[in-house]
Design a protein around this motif. Structure first.
Motif, PDB file in Angstrom:
ATOM      1  N   MET A   1     -20.198  -9.461  -6.482  1.00 25.63           N
ATOM      2  CA  MET A   1     -19.072  -9.566  -7.398  1.00 25.63           C
ATOM      3  C   MET A   1     -18.552 -10.982  -7.487  1.00 25.63           C
ATOM      4  SD  MET A   1     -17.124  -6.069  -6.480  1.00 25.63           S
ATOM      5  CE  MET A   1     -16.436  -5.645  -8.038  1.00 25.63           C
TER       6      MET A   1
ATOM      7  N   HIS B   1     -17.398  -7.483   7.409  1.00 22.57           N
ATOM      8  CA  HIS B   1     -18.784  -7.116   7.121  1.00 22.57           C
ATOM      9  C   HIS B   1     -19.488  -8.347   6.598  1.00 22.57           C
ATOM     10  CE1 HIS B   1     -18.003  -2.951   7.781  1.00 22.57           C
ATOM     11  NE2 HIS B   1     -16.912  -3.047   7.037  1.00 22.57           N
ATOM     12  N   LEU B   2     -20.654  -8.626   7.156  1.00 19.99           N
ATOM     13  CA  LEU B   2     -21.219  -9.948   6.944  1.00 19.99           C
ATOM     14  C   LEU B   2     -22.018 -10.085   5.660  1.00 19.99           C
ATOM     15  CD1 LEU B   2     -22.286 -10.498  10.635  1.00 19.99           C
ATOM     16  CD2 LEU B   2     -20.227 -11.311   9.498  1.00 19.99           C
ATOM     17  N   GLY B   3     -22.340  -8.962   5.021  1.00 20.79           N
ATOM     18  CA  GLY B   3     -23.113  -9.077   3.792  1.00 20.79           C
ATOM     19  C   GLY B   3     -24.557  -9.449   4.020  1.00 20.79           C
TER      20      GLY B   3
ATOM     21  N   ASP C   1     -21.223  -0.947   2.053  1.00 23.50           N
ATOM     22  CA  ASP C   1     -20.935  -0.858   3.481  1.00 23.50           C
ATOM     23  C   ASP C   1     -21.197  -2.156   4.219  1.00 23.50           C
ATOM     24  OD1 ASP C   1     -20.138   1.685   3.200  1.00 23.50           O
ATOM     25  OD2 ASP C   1     -21.924   2.622   4.044  1.00 23.50           O
TER      26      ASP C   1
ATOM     27  N   GLY D   1     -21.120  -5.244   2.977  1.00 28.02           N
ATOM     28  CA  GLY D   1     -20.467  -6.427   2.439  1.00 28.02           C
ATOM     29  C   GLY D   1     -21.263  -7.168   1.383  1.00 28.02           C
TER      30      GLY D   1
ATOM     31  N   LEU E   1     -12.178 -12.252 -11.548  1.00 29.05           N
ATOM     32  CA  LEU E   1     -13.511 -12.152 -10.960  1.00 29.05           C
ATOM     33  C   LEU E   1     -14.590 -12.690 -11.888  1.00 29.05           C
ATOM     34  CD1 LEU E   1     -13.933  -8.796  -9.017  1.00 29.05           C
ATOM     35  CD2 LEU E   1     -14.290 -11.099  -8.202  1.00 29.05           C
TER      36      LEU E   1
ATOM     37  N   ARG F   1       0.870  -1.167   0.000  1.00 31.24           N
ATOM     38  CA  ARG F   1       0.000   0.000   0.000  1.00 31.24           C
ATOM     39  C   ARG F   1       0.901   1.208   0.000  1.00 31.24           C
ATOM     40  NH1 ARG F   1      -5.398  -1.477   2.040  1.00 31.24           N
ATOM     41  NH2 ARG F   1      -4.587  -2.820   3.645  1.00 31.24           N
TER      42      ARG F   1
ATOM     43  N   GLU G   1     -19.524  -7.330  -2.217  1.00 30.45           N
ATOM     44  CA  GLU G   1     -18.512  -8.358  -2.444  1.00 30.45           C
ATOM     45  C   GLU G   1     -19.189  -9.646  -2.899  1.00 30.45           C
ATOM     46  OE1 GLU G   1     -16.817  -8.155   1.394  1.00 30.45           O
ATOM     47  OE2 GLU G   1     -15.655  -6.372   0.880  1.00 30.45           O
TER      48      GLU G   1
ATOM     49  N   ARG H   1     -15.862  -2.221  -9.776  1.00 35.52           N
ATOM     50  CA  ARG H   1     -14.638  -3.003  -9.571  1.00 35.52           C
ATOM     51  C   ARG H   1     -13.520  -2.106  -9.088  1.00 35.52           C
ATOM     52  NH1 ARG H   1     -15.774  -6.585 -13.914  1.00 35.52           N
ATOM     53  NH2 ARG H   1     -17.105  -8.130 -12.917  1.00 35.52           N
TER      54      ARG H   1
ATOM     55  N   ARG I   1      -8.656 -10.216   1.018  1.00 39.47           N
ATOM     56  CA  ARG I   1      -9.271  -9.420  -0.034  1.00 39.47           C
ATOM     57  C   ARG I   1      -8.506  -9.559  -1.335  1.00 39.47           C
ATOM     58  NH1 ARG I   1     -13.124  -5.941   1.157  1.00 39.47           N
ATOM     59  NH2 ARG I   1     -12.456  -4.482  -0.442  1.00 39.47           N
TER      60      ARG I   1
ATOM     61  N   MET J   1     -14.045  -0.992  -5.395  1.00 44.57           N
ATOM     62  CA  MET J   1     -13.801  -1.979  -4.337  1.00 44.57           C
ATOM     63  C   MET J   1     -12.319  -2.213  -4.123  1.00 44.57           C
ATOM     64  SD  MET J   1     -16.710  -2.756  -3.225  1.00 44.57           S
ATOM     65  CE  MET J   1     -16.442  -4.221  -2.253  1.00 44.57           C
ATOM     66  N   ASP J   2     -11.486  -1.693  -5.004  1.00 38.08           N
ATOM     67  CA  ASP J   2     -10.057  -2.005  -4.976  1.00 38.08           C
ATOM     68  C   ASP J   2      -9.318  -1.047  -4.038  1.00 38.08           C
ATOM     69  OD1 ASP J   2      -7.519  -2.806  -5.482  1.00 38.08           O
ATOM     70  OD2 ASP J   2      -7.598  -2.548  -7.650  1.00 38.08           O
ATOM     71  N   THR J   3      -9.659  -1.041  -2.757  1.00 33.42           N
ATOM     72  CA  THR J   3      -8.927  -0.201  -1.778  1.00 33.42           C
ATOM     73  C   THR J   3      -8.464  -1.044  -0.613  1.00 33.42           C
ATOM     74  OG1 THR J   3     -10.966   1.059  -1.940  1.00 33.42           O
ATOM     75  CG2 THR J   3      -9.026   2.190  -1.062  1.00 33.42           C
TER      76      THR J   3
ATOM     77  N   MET K   1     -10.735  -8.764  -5.016  1.00 30.70           N
ATOM     78  CA  MET K   1     -11.186  -7.373  -4.840  1.00 30.70           C
ATOM     79  C   MET K   1      -9.996  -6.433  -4.934  1.00 30.70           C
ATOM     80  SD  MET K   1     -14.427  -7.422  -3.961  1.00 30.70           S
ATOM     81  CE  MET K   1     -15.318  -8.961  -4.081  1.00 30.70           C
ATOM     82  N   LEU K   2      -8.906  -6.803  -4.254  1.00 30.48           N
ATOM     83  CA  LEU K   2      -7.690  -5.994  -4.314  1.00 30.48           C
ATOM     84  C   LEU K   2      -6.769  -6.629  -5.343  1.00 30.48           C
ATOM     85  CD1 LEU K   2      -6.739  -5.277  -0.599  1.00 30.48           C
ATOM     86  CD2 LEU K   2      -7.769  -3.750  -2.252  1.00 30.48           C
ATOM     87  N   HIS K   3      -6.060  -5.782  -6.065  1.00 29.18           N
ATOM     88  CA  HIS K   3      -5.128  -6.334  -7.042  1.00 29.18           C
ATOM     89  C   HIS K   3      -3.759  -6.457  -6.426  1.00 29.18           C
ATOM     90  CE1 HIS K   3      -7.600  -6.663 -10.572  1.00 29.18           C
ATOM     91  NE2 HIS K   3      -8.297  -5.680 -10.023  1.00 29.18           N
TER      92      HIS K   3
END
Ligand code: HEM
Ligand SMILES: Nc1ncnc2c1ncn2[C@@H]1O[C@H](COP(=O)(O)OP(=O)(O)OP(=O)(O)O)[C@@H](O)[C@H]1O
Ligand SMILES: Nc1ncnc2c1ncn2[C@@H]1O[C@H](COP(=O)(O)OP(=O)(O)OP(=O)(O)O)[C@@H](O)[C@H]1O
Ligand SMILES: [Mg+2]
Ligand SMILES: [Mg+2]
Lengths: 208, 228, 66, 255, 228, 208
Positions: free
Chosen positions: B90, A86-88, B82, B84, A73, A17, B87, B223, A51, B226-228, A56-58
């Motif tokens: 996706m 976060h549970l979604g 927020d 989830g 993806l 990062r 995700e 996409r 992640r 979400m890439d953070t 989600m993260l590259h």
């Protein structure tokens, strides 16, 4: 039960990062029937690794392979489920309705039903309560029910033990054992404060 | 529909969003009330002369509808990100653009359609003559989906930002200027007894384009977000 | 009779006004009745669910050693 | 004598008793409203002569004016109940305040609609931004704001108390509605009917109006009690008496 | 100032809110940009005739400022409640009304003051004559703190609600009607060369009352809101 | 060290949500120098109890006494600090700035400073990082630093162990021991999955 190409594989995976490395090169290969524990202190990069593995993260360097093919993806076709901090869950819907949406999106594993999995995680009697009204641990259980319902072969669980009582921890361990027995693979993060039951799992350590 | 197939996924998502809207059905009514109240503020601020109000009626209704939609747009992807859910969308074995399209459709049904329905009442409170009201409704019926689609792309772009409400307004409003010009132009033309088909046709063309492109752009923007 | 209905040319306004009056009040009368039926149904569902919840063996009261 | 009144009031304040009391009063109040309404309609539509200026259009008065009065009266009741609810935290007062709001909103909406329908033939327009019309519209918004706020809360009592607060804040609008015709010169009619002193209207027009006024009052009582009953059921869902009622409802087919 | 004393607490809270606003300084600019864009939309929607625009300028600027403030009001207590800071404010050994007053002050400084500063530009974009612009600024300087205070009470009431953005608009706008009438009335009077002191004086009286009562009401409302 | 009237006392405390009891009558008295553990399964009402004790929620029946006097939000003068599921940190401010605000509101315990307490909880080097950039466990540590800084005598901690690594758990235990030694009292919730170090604490059990 071990298939020739591993279900999930990471090769020299790094993530930075702002040019500060969060975790160094990580390598592992996870075959069907295996559960691996990602351990590390606070801030060592466990959540970040998860992640990256979901796409989600590259990743800066290195690669992730799913079933031996480079991971994207668009192409992984529901093979992975992810349970994060976060549970979604939609707080205005009941646990049952939340699961129905997941089922619509991912399909359902043969031989289960929504009512059955909710009973399995100890939410019998709470099926139609809006998730908002559940306590922290009950919400976590509702999220765990998704794992049981969906046909995905790879589970990525970020701190599944947090907020659960003793019985809940035993439940997670049981879920993991059954999943491995079915030929699935799972990657679990934890601080190592809770003991992981069953035969000694593979460990991947991250250092802060 | 077998669960997990693409139609089933779309249906599940659409049903989810509509159920959520229904659980918060107060919120569906709110953009409408907001529009009603904003429109009523104008006579207070400008004085109650009917000729003046009639002259500005079309424009005020459009600006108000735009602002009301804007307020609701912020809630299009933000809650999903927020908590989830994004995700999970996706990671689902479905084309993300299609899923996003369903979300936009749900948003239009719950946030914009009630505004289109109530617009004639607002317009007649400002003394817009009935023939112009018909044109107003037609123009809104074409313009609001266009605004929903454009707005969704921008919301998706802004989703990565720490706080998006205002940023969104900023990015959306300039893009809306052409839409407002065409739509309000059609109403003004109708009010003056001129032909009003051409601007509506332009809006229709824009809508057709947006229906195809916006969901794709949205998916790409999400996409990135979400890439953070 | 038709003269009565015409209301001296104002029939539309008068009868619409009265119709609105009755329709709105009718809705106002029926809404709480319908809601009461729904509540009762929900309470029955909740009783059924709570019967499910109480795990065998757990005492119903709290204790403390203080 | 002096003793049993407060005792009785206290007993009435307990939810199951009030539920039963309201259930007993409800059919009577609704029936009375119906009968009085029918009489008033007969008097207003058939007996009363056409107005020499407005023709038959004036007959809208028999619903417009009672509804307009009710829209203000109910707000007054609500303000009182809200004040009691906030100061003494009495549950029944909260319930009465919140149950009144939708009824008040309904009467306000009727006033606006019938006023518009009357305004078109009389003033040539559905709507003007006249002080009384506008303040009545604001009254509708305030009612809706109260209802919206009350329902926006997860917890009923909390919503009721927040909304009660708003009731008090919004109460300033009521005198504005009533006195707007005196304070600003408007298109709208000034006071034509006085309960004390001579009115400007013929007696054949006044009695149906007053009868209709009585009918709307009784209607309010009926609707209020019906709503309070419903609220009590929802709020006391965990109590034994409600559970018995719910279960008995299945067995007996009627609750 | 010893830490823990009431002045120190007020200073710490004010400094915190201003620092937070400065960290997100983009967000201070946003209401201003929002107002600019809404005001520019009107000529597009209504056509560019100067007389018409001049006629509606005062009213449009007021409504726009009101809507822009409305957007920012939602963020007055919500973040503090969501992240647990509000609990800490309530448990602090300081009068809650005073702390809330500081938060309202910070909000006015960051959200309303920039709007007052930019209002002359907006008004002259709509061709309002300079003498009327002076009155407009005076009216805004009195009306915006009043709106901040009234708004804060309602935000506090809605704070315990599941979702408050639009609800707030619904509750606030009726209460704003008198403020808008007086403020826009003053500008209209100045535009017609009539005396405009009286409505401003009424607004000032309202402000004095609100400064005393609103923080108390806010504190009471927040206590209700946290009780879930 | 035990003072005549207890620091925090609950008498027949009950709480009901929509007339369903969440927890039944709870009685306890906490003197200075005592730490009590509130145990209970997921959904047994631990969080709810904590919020009642802070005065945010109004108890249906029973009463809470602070220093022997009935408890009210206005009069307790900063005697209580509460650490809940939500940490009360502003994510855009650094840990240091967050603590400065708390210090302004509550005052500072004699003999400590912001830098010192941040070092104590293991955030040395992260003082000026915006809290947003800290990991879940690091955020928790920043919130724990408040406890050390403020002069409050009563601590109410809702699941302080969640998200912490082993070292973090030891840290919480050390903080509690020191606090008790200074004559403070603390009420801590936990599922009992993590062992509470030190001498066996008082336990208050809730049942679902
Ligand atoms: C949308 C339009 C209208 C609205 C919102 C409205 C509203 C009201 C209200 C609120 C009152 C009760 C005032 C009070 O008791 O203090 C009232 C009374 C009344 N209205 Fe209207 N009105 C409207 C149109 C009209 C029209 C068109 C007429 C007749 C030409 C009319 C005739 C009356 C009369 C005669 C009363 C009784 C006045 C009294 O005795 O106090 N209204 N209206
Ligand atoms: N959004 C972000 N921006 C910048 N840095 C971040 C961000 N999120 C985390 N970090 C940093 O990255 C590192 C790894 O964080 P991560 O959340 O992956 O840790 P973790 O192993 O999950 O820790 P924990 O056990 O506390 O949850 C930490 O040092 C943290 O400070
Ligand atoms: N906002 C709410 N509305 C209604 N019911 C609620 C609400 N919050 C919690 N509950 C219910 O109250 C009970 C107690 O919840 P509480 O959060 O206090 O449990 P807890 O002991 O903290 O559990 P956990 O260990 O899972 O955090 C639960 O059964 C839950 O379903
Ligand atoms: Mg983590
Ligand atoms: Mg809890």
């Amino acid at each position: 039960m071990t298939s020739p190409s591993p279900l999930l594989e990471a090769r020299a995976l790094c993530f930075s990062r702002q040019d500060e490395p969060v975790f160094g090169p990580v390598d592992f290969a996870l075959h069907g029937g295996e559960v691996a524990l990602v351990e590390g202190d606070n801030g060592s990069g466990k959540t970040t690794l998860m992640r990256v593995l979901t796409g989600m993260l590259h990743a800066g360097e290195g690669e992730v392979l799913l079933d031996g093919a480079p991971f994207a993806l668009d192409t992984m076709a529901g093979a992975v489920v992810f349970l994060g901090h976060h549970l979604g869950l939609k707080f205005d819907l009941s646990a049952r309705e939340n699961l129905a949406v997941s089922a619509g999106l991912y399909g359902v594993r043969a031989g289960t039903s929504i009512t059955a999995v909710l009973g399995d995680v100890g939410l019998a009697g709470f099926e139609d309560e809006p998730v908002r009204r559940l306590s922290a641990g009950q919400k976590k259980r509702a999220a765990l029910a998704r794992l049981l319902l969906l046909p995905a072969r790879v589970w990525l669980l970020d701190e599944p033990y947090a907020n659960l009582d003793r019985e809940g921890i035993a439940l997670v361990n049981r879920l993991l054992r059954d999943h491995a027995a079915r030929g699935g693979a799972a990657l679990v993060t934890s601080h190592g404060a809770v003991t992981f039951a069953g035969d000694e799992p593979r460990r991947i350590r991250l250092h802060a | 529909m077998t669960p997990g197939s693409t139609p089933a996924a779309c249906a599940a998502l659409l049903r989810r969003d509509l159920t959520l809207a229904w659980r918060r059905r107060g919120d569906i009514a709110l953009p409408v009330l907001y529009a009603v109240i904003v429109v009523t503020l104008f006579p207070f601020a400008l004085g109650p002369e009917p000729q003046l109000l009639q002259r500005i009626a079309g424009g005020v209704v459009f600006v108000t509808v735009l602002l009301a939609m804007l307020l609701s747009l912020d809630g299009l992807f933000r809650p999903d990100i927020d908590d989830g859910s994004m995700e999970q969308l996706m990671l689902a074995p479905q084309p993300l653009a299609l899923l996003v399209g369903m979300k936009i459709l749900a948003h239009w049904l719950t946030a914009a359609l009630p505004l289109v329905v109530v617009a004639p009442v607002l317009a007649s409170m400002l003394h817009l003559p009935p023939p112009a009201i018909v044109v107003l409704v037609v123009a809104l019926a074409v313009a609001t989906p266009l605004l929903s689609l454009l707005g969704a792309v921008l919301v998706a772009l802004a989703a990565g930002a720490k706080r998006s409400g205002m940023l969104l307004a900023l990015m959306l409003l300039p893009l809306c200027v052409p839409v407002v010009i065409f739509a309000a132009g059609a109403v003004a033309a109708a009010q003056d007894g001129l032909p009003w088909i051409a601007p509506i046709a332009w809006l229709g063309a824009g809508l057709a384009l947006a229906v195809v492109l916006a969901p794709l752009a949205c998916a790409a923007a999400l996409r990135i977000a979400m890439d953070t | 009779m038709s003269a009565f209905l015409a209301m001296g040319g104002y029939g539309f306004y008068v009868w619409t006004a009265f119709a609105i009056f009755f329709i709105v009040l009718l809705i106002d009368t029926l809404a709480p009745l319908a809601r009461r039926r729904r509540h009762l149904r929900e309470i029955r569902a909740r009783i059924a669910r709570q019967a499910n919840r109480r795990r065998p063996g757990t005492p119903a009261r709290n204790e403390s050693n203080a | 004598m002096a003793n049993w009144v407060p005792l009785w009031l206290h007993r009435l304040g307990s939810p199951p008793t009030f539920y039963r009391f309201a259930g007993a009063v409800y059919p009577w109040a609704l029936g009375l409203a119906f009968v009085l309404g029918a009489i008033a309609l007969y008097g207003g539509l058939v007996v009363a002569p056409a107005d020499y200026q407005q023709g038959d259009a004036y007959r809208i008065i028999f619903i417009h004016v009672p509804s307009a009065w009710m829209s203000l009266f109910i707000y007054g009741v609500m303000t009182l109940a809200a004040f009691i609810a906030l100061v003494w935290r009495i549950k029944l007062a909260e319930t009465v305040a919140m149950a009144s709001a939708p009824i008040g909103a309904a009467f306000t909406a009727i006033t606006l609609a019938t006023g518009s329908l009357w305004g078109k033939p009389m003033w040539g327009t559905w709507w003007t931004w006249d002080a009384r019309l506008t303040s009545e519209l604001v009254l509708l918004f305030i009612y809706l704001g109260i209802i919206g706020l009350c329902h926006a809360f997860e917890d009923r009592r909390q919503g009721a108390r927040a909304a009660a607060f708003l009731v008090l804040v919004g109460a300033v609008n009521v005198p504005i509605v009533h006195f707007s015709v005196n304070w600003w010169n408007t298109l709208h009619q000034g006071a034509t009917i006085r309960l004390l002193g001579p009115s400007h209207m013929a007696a054949s027009m006044v009695w149906p109006l007053l009868t209709m006024m009585g009918a709307t009052k009784f209607y309010y009582i009926a609707s209020l009690f019906s709503r309070v009953r419903t609220e009590l059921l929802a709020a006391e869902g965990g109590k034994a008496w409600v559970r018995e009622l719910a279960v008995a409802g299945v067995a007996g087919g009627k609750a």
